[in-house]
Design a protein around this motif. Structure first.
Motif, PDB file in Angstrom:
ATOM      1  N   GLN A 253       7.641   7.551   9.926  1.00  0.00           N
ATOM      2  CA  GLN A 253       8.146   6.122  10.397  1.00  0.00           C
ATOM      3  C   GLN A 253       9.440   6.104  10.084  1.00  0.00           C
ATOM      4  OE1 GLN A 253       5.541   3.435   8.199  1.00  0.00           O
ATOM      5  NE2 GLN A 253       3.747   3.915   9.417  1.00  0.00           N
TER       6      GLN A 253
ATOM      7  N   ALA B  86       0.903  -1.215  -0.123  1.00  0.00           N
ATOM      8  CA  ALA B  86      -0.132  -0.056  -0.023  1.00  0.00           C
ATOM      9  C   ALA B  86       0.932   1.257   0.057  1.00  0.00           C
ATOM     10  CB  ALA B  86      -0.973  -0.004   1.334  1.00  0.00           C
ATOM     11  N   ARG B  87       0.437   2.421  -0.596  1.00  0.00           N
ATOM     12  CA  ARG B  87       1.203   3.340  -0.879  1.00  0.00           C
ATOM     13  C   ARG B  87       0.931   4.488   0.413  1.00  0.00           C
ATOM     14  NH1 ARG B  87       5.286   3.401  -4.553  1.00  0.00           N
ATOM     15  NH2 ARG B  87       4.644   2.080  -6.276  1.00  0.00           N
ATOM     16  N   LEU B  88       2.006   4.865   1.116  1.00  0.00           N
ATOM     17  CA  LEU B  88       1.561   5.907   2.257  1.00  0.00           C
ATOM     18  C   LEU B  88       1.986   6.937   1.870  1.00  0.00           C
ATOM     19  CD1 LEU B  88       3.111   3.736   5.228  1.00  0.00           C
ATOM     20  CD2 LEU B  88       0.816   4.168   4.672  1.00  0.00           C
ATOM     21  N   PRO B  89       1.180   8.187   2.196  1.00  0.00           N
ATOM     22  CA  PRO B  89       1.768   9.236   2.062  1.00  0.00           C
ATOM     23  C   PRO B  89       3.318   9.791   2.405  1.00  0.00           C
ATOM     24  CG  PRO B  89      -0.256   9.583   3.076  1.00  0.00           C
ATOM     25  CD  PRO B  89       0.358   8.193   3.025  1.00  0.00           C
TER      26      PRO B  89
ATOM     27  N   VAL C  85       3.810  10.413   6.079  1.00  0.00           N
ATOM     28  CA  VAL C  85       3.793   9.534   7.011  1.00  0.00           C
ATOM     29  C   VAL C  85       5.193   8.498   6.794  1.00  0.00           C
ATOM     30  CG1 VAL C  85       2.525   7.141   7.405  1.00  0.00           C
ATOM     31  CG2 VAL C  85       1.472   9.298   6.938  1.00  0.00           C
ATOM     32  N   VAL C  86       5.649   8.220   5.815  1.00  0.00           N
ATOM     33  CA  VAL C  86       6.855   7.386   5.635  1.00  0.00           C
ATOM     34  C   VAL C  86       8.138   8.038   6.238  1.00  0.00           C
ATOM     35  CG1 VAL C  86       8.348   6.518   3.991  1.00  0.00           C
ATOM     36  CG2 VAL C  86       6.269   6.269   3.468  1.00  0.00           C
TER      37      VAL C  86
ATOM     38  N   ALA D 256       8.436  -1.067  10.273  1.00  0.00           N
ATOM     39  CA  ALA D 256       7.142  -0.903   9.282  1.00  0.00           C
ATOM     40  C   ALA D 256       6.314  -2.456   9.408  1.00  0.00           C
ATOM     41  CB  ALA D 256       7.437  -0.631   7.816  1.00  0.00           C
TER      42      ALA D 256
ATOM     43  N   ARG E 280       4.699  -2.462  12.582  1.00  0.00           N
ATOM     44  CA  ARG E 280       3.406  -1.234  12.750  1.00  0.00           C
ATOM     45  C   ARG E 280       2.316  -2.020  11.700  1.00  0.00           C
ATOM     46  NH1 ARG E 280       3.044   4.106  14.278  1.00  0.00           N
ATOM     47  NH2 ARG E 280       1.098   3.941  13.220  1.00  0.00           N
ATOM     48  N   ALA E 281       2.703  -2.518  10.590  1.00  0.00           N
ATOM     49  CA  ALA E 281       1.537  -3.296   9.629  1.00  0.00           C
ATOM     50  C   ALA E 281       0.878  -4.435  10.463  1.00  0.00           C
ATOM     51  CB  ALA E 281       2.198  -3.401   8.586  1.00  0.00           C
TER      52      ALA E 281
END
Length: 177
Positions: free
Chosen positions: A30, A20-23, A26-27, A45, A48-49
């Motif tokens: 993280q 999934a593409r995160l903004p 947000v990346v 990550a 978190r996922a």
């Protein structure tokens, strides 16, 4: 359903989740959080996922610290590494060690004896869940830094977020982003 179909469904779901593409903001947040925790981004990550939570505490085992005798101190590099981590340190000691004395060396919020080898799964679960309740910690926000398969079983029984081998964590491999 067969196990191969379940495995296929799990791998497809995981690929979609991790793909999934995160903004970008947000990346960046993280990546910075992973650095503050001393973890590689992929590890952070993944936790978190999987859990949907941020990591707030690390449970270090005495084995991961390289302490095997009552009089053996935690080496300075290990203490320094723990001091840099932006998660509250907790300690789990192997039988025969003094949790409070060892915990004081690393600035642990709590120090306790881990369940001895041969403890039943349900007893490990109950003991870990009781410790989490006493500390006010959600299990899936605590990462265990350990060495043995027995410690990995305790992590699973307690519902902790994950497990990283101490040699990897303290060697700085978990730093690489």
């Amino acid at each position: 359903m067969g196990s191969s179909f379940r495995a296929h469904c799990w791998s497809v779901a995981r690929r979609e989740l991790l793909g999934a593409r995160l903004p970008i903001e947000v990346v960046r947040l993280q990546v910075n959080r992973a650095k503050a925790l001393g973890l590689e981004y992929k590890t952070y990550a993944g936790v978190r996922a999987t859990t949907g939570r941020d990591l707030v505490a690390f449970l270090y085992s005495s084995n991961a610290l390289g302490v095997f005798r009552m009089t053996q101190p935690v080496d300075a590099a290990t203490r320094d590494r723990i001091a840099l981590v932006a998660a509250s340190p907790h300690l789990g000691c192997s039988p025969g060690l003094a949790p409070d004395a060892l915990g004081a060396q690393i600035g642990a919020v709590s120090a306790r004896a881990l369940a001895p080898f041969g403890t039943s799964w349900s007893a490990m679960r109950d003991e870990m869940k009781g410790w989490l309740r006493a500390q006010g910690l959600p299990g899936d926000a605590v990462l265990m830094i350990g060495e043995t398969e027995h410690e990995r079983e305790m992590m699973t029984a307690g519902g902790l977020a994950g497990f990283i081998p101490g040699q990897r964590f303290f060697a700085g491999v978990a730093d690489a982003i």
